[in-house]
Write a protein that holds these residues in place. Structure first.
Motif, mmCIF file in Angstrom:
data_model
loop_
_atom_site.group_PDB
_atom_site.id
_atom_site.type_symbol
_atom_site.label_atom_id
_atom_site.label_comp_id
_atom_site.label_asym_id
_atom_site.label_seq_id
_atom_site.Cartn_x
_atom_site.Cartn_y
_atom_site.Cartn_z
ATOM 1 N N ASN A 1 0.816 -1.205 0.000
ATOM 2 C CA ASN A 1 0.000 0.000 0.000
ATOM 3 C C ASN A 1 0.854 1.260 0.000
ATOM 4 O O ASN A 1 0.472 2.267 -0.587
ATOM 5 N N LYS B 1 2.045 1.936 -3.551
ATOM 6 C CA LYS B 1 0.917 2.446 -4.336
ATOM 7 C C LYS B 1 0.630 3.900 -3.975
ATOM 8 O O LYS B 1 0.364 4.722 -4.850
ATOM 9 N N ASN C 1 0.790 7.135 -6.514
ATOM 10 C CA ASN C 1 -0.337 8.055 -6.688
ATOM 11 C C ASN C 1 0.073 9.499 -6.391
ATOM 12 O O ASN C 1 -0.358 10.431 -7.083
#
Length: 57
Positions: free
Chosen positions: A2, A5, A9
């Motif tokens: 996570n 990611k 982003n």
């Protein structure tokens, strides 16, 4: 996973940001510094005035 990611982003979103040009940045910086200085002086004077009033009693 996570965390990776998240940073992908963030990187994607940072590319969409409209960054100010040099002249705009200088203008914004002067505005912010002037405003902060004005507010600091204003509150210093208010504080000084309240202190003087309280010392009378």
């Amino acid at each position: 996973m996570n965390l990776i990611k998240f940073f992908k982003n963030v990187s994607r979103e940072m590319k969409k940001v409209s960054w100010p040009k040099g002249r705009e940045l200088t203008s914004y910086t002067i505005t912010v510094i002037s405003t902060v200085a004005f507010v600091a002086i204003f509150f210093a004077l208010i504080d000084l005035g309240i202190t003087q009033i309280l010392n009378l009693f």
